[in-house]
Design an enzyme around this catalytic site. Structure first.
Site, PDB file in Angstrom:
ATOM      1  N   TYR A  89     -50.559 -50.188  -8.705  1.00 29.50           N
ATOM      2  CA  TYR A  89     -50.448 -49.175  -9.210  1.00 29.50           C
ATOM      3  C   TYR A  89     -48.806 -48.923  -9.249  1.00 29.50           C
ATOM      4  O   TYR A  89     -48.202 -48.890 -10.386  1.00 29.50           O
ATOM      5  CB  TYR A  89     -50.832 -47.781  -8.338  1.00 29.50           C
ATOM      6  CG  TYR A  89     -50.529 -46.358  -9.324  1.00 29.50           C
ATOM      7  CD1 TYR A  89     -50.763 -46.194 -10.415  1.00 29.50           C
ATOM      8  CD2 TYR A  89     -48.962 -45.847  -8.629  1.00 29.50           C
ATOM      9  CE1 TYR A  89     -50.729 -44.702 -10.933  1.00 29.50           C
ATOM     10  CE2 TYR A  89     -48.635 -44.910  -8.962  1.00 29.50           C
ATOM     11  CZ  TYR A  89     -49.648 -43.993  -9.884  1.00 29.50           C
ATOM     12  OH  TYR A  89     -48.702 -43.360 -10.091  1.00 29.50           O
TER      13      TYR A  89
ATOM     14  N   THR B 217     -49.453 -37.910 -24.315  1.00 27.48           N
ATOM     15  CA  THR B 217     -50.141 -38.427 -23.797  1.00 27.48           C
ATOM     16  C   THR B 217     -50.705 -37.677 -22.730  1.00 27.48           C
ATOM     17  O   THR B 217     -49.986 -37.945 -21.882  1.00 27.48           O
ATOM     18  CB  THR B 217     -50.060 -40.090 -24.151  1.00 27.48           C
ATOM     19  OG1 THR B 217     -48.859 -40.170 -23.361  1.00 27.48           O
ATOM     20  CG2 THR B 217     -49.919 -40.522 -25.316  1.00 27.48           C
ATOM     21  N   GLY B 218     -51.964 -38.166 -22.351  1.00 28.91           N
ATOM     22  CA  GLY B 218     -52.512 -37.215 -20.831  1.00 28.91           C
ATOM     23  C   GLY B 218     -52.331 -35.556 -21.516  1.00 28.91           C
ATOM     24  O   GLY B 218     -51.755 -35.729 -20.403  1.00 28.91           O
ATOM     25  N   GLY B 219     -52.421 -34.608 -22.412  1.00 26.73           N
ATOM     26  CA  GLY B 219     -51.694 -33.666 -22.016  1.00 26.73           C
ATOM     27  C   GLY B 219     -52.977 -32.949 -22.030  1.00 26.73           C
ATOM     28  O   GLY B 219     -52.961 -31.615 -22.194  1.00 26.73           O
TER      29      GLY B 219
ATOM     30  N   SER C 288     -54.363 -32.410 -18.825  1.00 23.52           N
ATOM     31  CA  SER C 288     -54.546 -31.878 -17.465  1.00 23.52           C
ATOM     32  C   SER C 288     -53.259 -32.189 -17.056  1.00 23.52           C
ATOM     33  O   SER C 288     -52.561 -32.823 -17.918  1.00 23.52           O
ATOM     34  CB  SER C 288     -55.655 -32.986 -17.192  1.00 23.52           C
ATOM     35  OG  SER C 288     -55.911 -32.726 -15.605  1.00 23.52           O
ATOM     36  N   GLY C 289     -53.013 -31.521 -15.703  1.00 26.50           N
ATOM     37  CA  GLY C 289     -51.585 -32.141 -15.283  1.00 26.50           C
ATOM     38  C   GLY C 289     -50.674 -31.904 -15.593  1.00 26.50           C
ATOM     39  O   GLY C 289     -50.125 -30.347 -16.486  1.00 26.50           O
ATOM     40  N   ILE C 290     -50.092 -32.779 -15.008  1.00 25.76           N
ATOM     41  CA  ILE C 290     -48.252 -32.333 -16.115  1.00 25.76           C
ATOM     42  C   ILE C 290     -48.096 -32.604 -17.210  1.00 25.76           C
ATOM     43  O   ILE C 290     -47.901 -32.111 -17.984  1.00 25.76           O
ATOM     44  CB  ILE C 290     -47.618 -33.629 -15.232  1.00 25.76           C
ATOM     45  CG1 ILE C 290     -47.580 -34.164 -13.602  1.00 25.76           C
ATOM     46  CG2 ILE C 290     -46.434 -33.972 -15.458  1.00 25.76           C
ATOM     47  CD1 ILE C 290     -47.327 -35.326 -13.128  1.00 25.76           C
TER      48      ILE C 290
ATOM     49  N   SER D 255     -43.324 -43.313 -11.371  1.00 28.78           N
ATOM     50  CA  SER D 255     -44.557 -42.342 -10.535  1.00 28.78           C
ATOM     51  C   SER D 255     -43.335 -43.211  -9.094  1.00 28.78           C
ATOM     52  O   SER D 255     -42.324 -44.012  -9.220  1.00 28.78           O
ATOM     53  CB  SER D 255     -45.068 -43.102 -10.288  1.00 28.78           C
ATOM     54  OG  SER D 255     -45.517 -42.809  -8.555  1.00 28.78           O
TER      55      SER D 255
HETATM   56  N1  LIG Z   1     -50.299 -36.507  -9.399  1.00 25.68           N
HETATM   57  C1  LIG Z   1     -49.054 -37.568  -8.787  1.00 25.68           C
HETATM   58  O1  LIG Z   1     -49.315 -36.856  -7.581  1.00 25.68           O
HETATM   59  C2  LIG Z   1     -48.433 -37.663  -9.453  1.00 25.68           C
HETATM   60  C3  LIG Z   1     -47.563 -38.869  -9.221  1.00 25.68           C
HETATM   61  C4  LIG Z   1     -46.999 -39.633  -9.747  1.00 25.68           C
HETATM   62  C5  LIG Z   1     -46.895 -39.827 -10.638  1.00 25.68           C
HETATM   63  N2  LIG Z   1     -48.170 -39.477 -11.211  1.00 25.68           N
HETATM   64  C6  LIG Z   1     -48.248 -39.490 -12.696  1.00 25.68           C
HETATM   65  O2  LIG Z   1     -48.177 -38.446 -13.392  1.00 25.68           O
HETATM   66  C7  LIG Z   1     -49.224 -38.232 -14.776  1.00 25.68           C
HETATM   67  C8  LIG Z   1     -50.024 -37.593 -15.081  1.00 25.68           C
HETATM   68  O3  LIG Z   1     -51.330 -37.646 -13.791  1.00 25.68           O
HETATM   69  P1  LIG Z   1     -51.205 -36.454 -13.391  1.00 25.68           P
HETATM   70  O4  LIG Z   1     -50.828 -36.290 -11.814  1.00 25.68           O
HETATM   71  O5  LIG Z   1     -51.125 -35.484 -14.398  1.00 25.68           O
HETATM   72  O6  LIG Z   1     -53.399 -36.341 -13.667  1.00 25.68           O
HETATM   73  P2  LIG Z   1     -54.628 -36.073 -14.406  1.00 25.68           P
HETATM   74  O7  LIG Z   1     -53.812 -34.557 -14.412  1.00 25.68           O
HETATM   75  O8  LIG Z   1     -55.419 -36.710 -14.148  1.00 25.68           O
HETATM   76  O9  LIG Z   1     -53.777 -36.836 -15.847  1.00 25.68           O
HETATM   77  C9  LIG Z   1     -53.957 -37.430 -16.552  1.00 25.68           C
HETATM   78  C10 LIG Z   1     -53.949 -37.963 -17.232  1.00 25.68           C
HETATM   79  O10 LIG Z   1     -53.760 -39.354 -18.499  1.00 25.68           O
HETATM   80  C11 LIG Z   1     -55.564 -38.590 -19.121  1.00 25.68           C
HETATM   81  N3  LIG Z   1     -55.551 -40.634 -19.467  1.00 25.68           N
HETATM   82  C12 LIG Z   1     -55.842 -41.652 -18.193  1.00 25.68           C
HETATM   83  N4  LIG Z   1     -56.617 -42.259 -18.556  1.00 25.68           N
HETATM   84  C13 LIG Z   1     -55.910 -41.864 -19.832  1.00 25.68           C
HETATM   85  C14 LIG Z   1     -56.395 -42.944 -21.001  1.00 25.68           C
HETATM   86  N5  LIG Z   1     -56.880 -44.869 -20.951  1.00 25.68           N
HETATM   87  N6  LIG Z   1     -55.735 -42.627 -22.446  1.00 25.68           N
HETATM   88  C15 LIG Z   1     -55.528 -41.332 -22.736  1.00 25.68           C
HETATM   89  N7  LIG Z   1     -55.523 -40.786 -21.281  1.00 25.68           N
HETATM   90  C16 LIG Z   1     -55.448 -40.747 -20.511  1.00 25.68           C
HETATM   91  C17 LIG Z   1     -55.614 -37.616 -18.696  1.00 25.68           C
HETATM   92  O11 LIG Z   1     -56.852 -37.630 -19.989  1.00 25.68           O
HETATM   93  P3  LIG Z   1     -58.269 -38.534 -20.448  1.00 25.68           P
HETATM   94  O12 LIG Z   1     -58.942 -38.509 -18.377  1.00 25.68           O
HETATM   95  O13 LIG Z   1     -59.268 -36.872 -20.488  1.00 25.68           O
HETATM   96  O14 LIG Z   1     -58.289 -40.126 -21.052  1.00 25.68           O
HETATM   97  C18 LIG Z   1     -54.952 -37.035 -18.503  1.00 25.68           C
HETATM   98  O15 LIG Z   1     -54.900 -36.001 -19.019  1.00 25.68           O
HETATM   99  C19 LIG Z   1     -49.661 -40.614 -15.448  1.00 25.68           C
HETATM  100  O16 LIG Z   1     -49.205 -40.790 -15.494  1.00 25.68           O
HETATM  101  C20 LIG Z   1     -49.660 -40.316 -13.357  1.00 25.68           C
HETATM  102  O17 LIG Z   1     -49.334 -41.883 -12.707  1.00 25.68           O
HETATM  103  C21 LIG Z   1     -48.694 -38.540 -10.688  1.00 25.68           C
END
Ligand SMILES: NC(=O)c1ccc[n+]([C@@H]2O[C@H](COP(=O)([O-])OP(=O)(O)OC[C@H]3O[C@@H](n4cnc5c(N)ncnc54)[C@H](OP(=O)(O)O)[C@@H]3O)[C@@H](O)[C@H]2O)c1
Length: 249
Positions: A150, A12-14, A16-18, A137
């Site tokens: 958060y 899930t969340g596939g 973008s990003g991670i 996180s």
């Molecule tokens: N980047 C950091 O520094 C960091 C640090 C600690 C933890 N994290 C965690 O890592 C995970 C991935 O984040 P990321 O940094 O890769 O950010 P990201 O690039 O913004 O990716 C977030 C992903 O989650 C999806 N998403 C958001 N809301 C959603 C919903 N309601 N239903 C389905 N998909 C949803 C987005 O797709 P759509 O927008 O198309 O829905 C996107 O694919 C998150 O759980 C975040 O809390 C990130």
């Protein structure tokens, strides 16, 4: 032979990003991936980038009917799941004094409720012996100003891994959480800060990381491959920190 040869993985969340970096790496390791996100265009672009063995399902993890539709597609296409990376998440900044009920509900709906039901609804399709990885996180043990809802929602995710490792042990399904530090993804641009504040936040977080920099999504993907594969066959219930040491020293 790849570490995930022939495995069926849901991420899930596939788009973008991670999540996207992990989907790409999973496929390189021989897996078939089903990726989700709410934004259809980004999902299609992600599928092109991943190149092969990928199915996209537009779904919002806070909507249970979307999760039912996601797993109906997985059932029809693959019949089962070996690996689930419940990764969709994020939040917005808000100080305790001014945070609204909507801010609190949105944060917990996405990170806590979304993760809970993403996993619950996968179980009928899960193969015994599979692996579930939850994205928590570094925030789950920190006290960062304006990130308290958060952080608490991500602490819930860490707790889910503990409880579910116990609930699913008889099916030999391992459940772990993985806690990234600050990672180079578009996430920080979505927390409600100005461009200047984002730059300040990046510098601030990097200064708190012993390795002196933000991590790359590919560095998180490598850790998730470890938790997804038999390389971690004796690991369950842990919270694997991939944070450059941020919360470890
Ligand atoms: N980047 C950091 O520094 C960091 C640090 C600690 C933890 N994290 C965690 O890592 C995970 C991935 O984040 P990321 O940094 O890769 O950010 P990201 O690039 O913004 O990716 C977030 C992903 O989650 C999806 N998403 C958001 N809301 C959603 C919903 N309601 N239903 C389905 N998909 C949803 C987005 O797709 P759509 O927008 O198309 O829905 C996107 O694919 C998150 O759980 C975040 O809390 C990130």
């Amino acid at each position: 032979m790849g570490k995930l040869e022939g495995k069926v993985a849901v991420i899930t969340g596939g788009n973008s990003g991670i999540g996207l970096a992990t989907a790409k790496r999973f496929v390189e390791e021989g897996a078939h991936v089903v990726i989700t996100g709410r934004r259809e265009k980004e999902l299609k672009e992600a599928a092109v980038l991943i190149g092969k063995n990928v199915t996209t399902v537009t779904a919002d993890v806070t909507r249970l009917e979307d999760l039912d539709r996601l797993y109906a597609v997985v059932k029809e296409k693959h019949g089962h799941i070996d690996i689930l990376f419940a990764n969709a998440g994020w939040g917005e900044v808000a100080l305790l004094e001014t945070a609204t009920e909507a801010h609190f509900d949105k944060t917990f709906d996405l990170n806590a409720k979304g993760t809970f039901f993403t996993v619950q609804k996968s179980l009928p399709l899960f193969k015994d012996g599979g692996s579930i990885i939850l994205t928590s996180s570094v925030a789950n043990v920190r006290g960062d100003i304006a990130f308290s809802a958060y952080a608490a929602s991500k602490a819930a995710v860490r707790c889910f891994a503990r409880g579910w490792a116990m609930e699913l042990k008889d099916r030999k399904i391992r459940v772990n959480s993985m806690s990234p530090g600050p990672i180079e993804t578009p996430a920080l641009e979505k927390v409600g800060l100005t461009a200047e504040q984002v730059e300040q936040a990046i510098a601030h977080f990097a200064s708190q990381v012993p390795l002196g920099r933000r991590g790359k999504p590919e560095e998180i993907a490598a850790a998730v491959v470890f938790l997804a594969s038999d390389e971690s066959s004796y690991v369950t219930g842990v919270d694997l920190a991939v944070d450059g040491g941020m919360a470890q020293v």
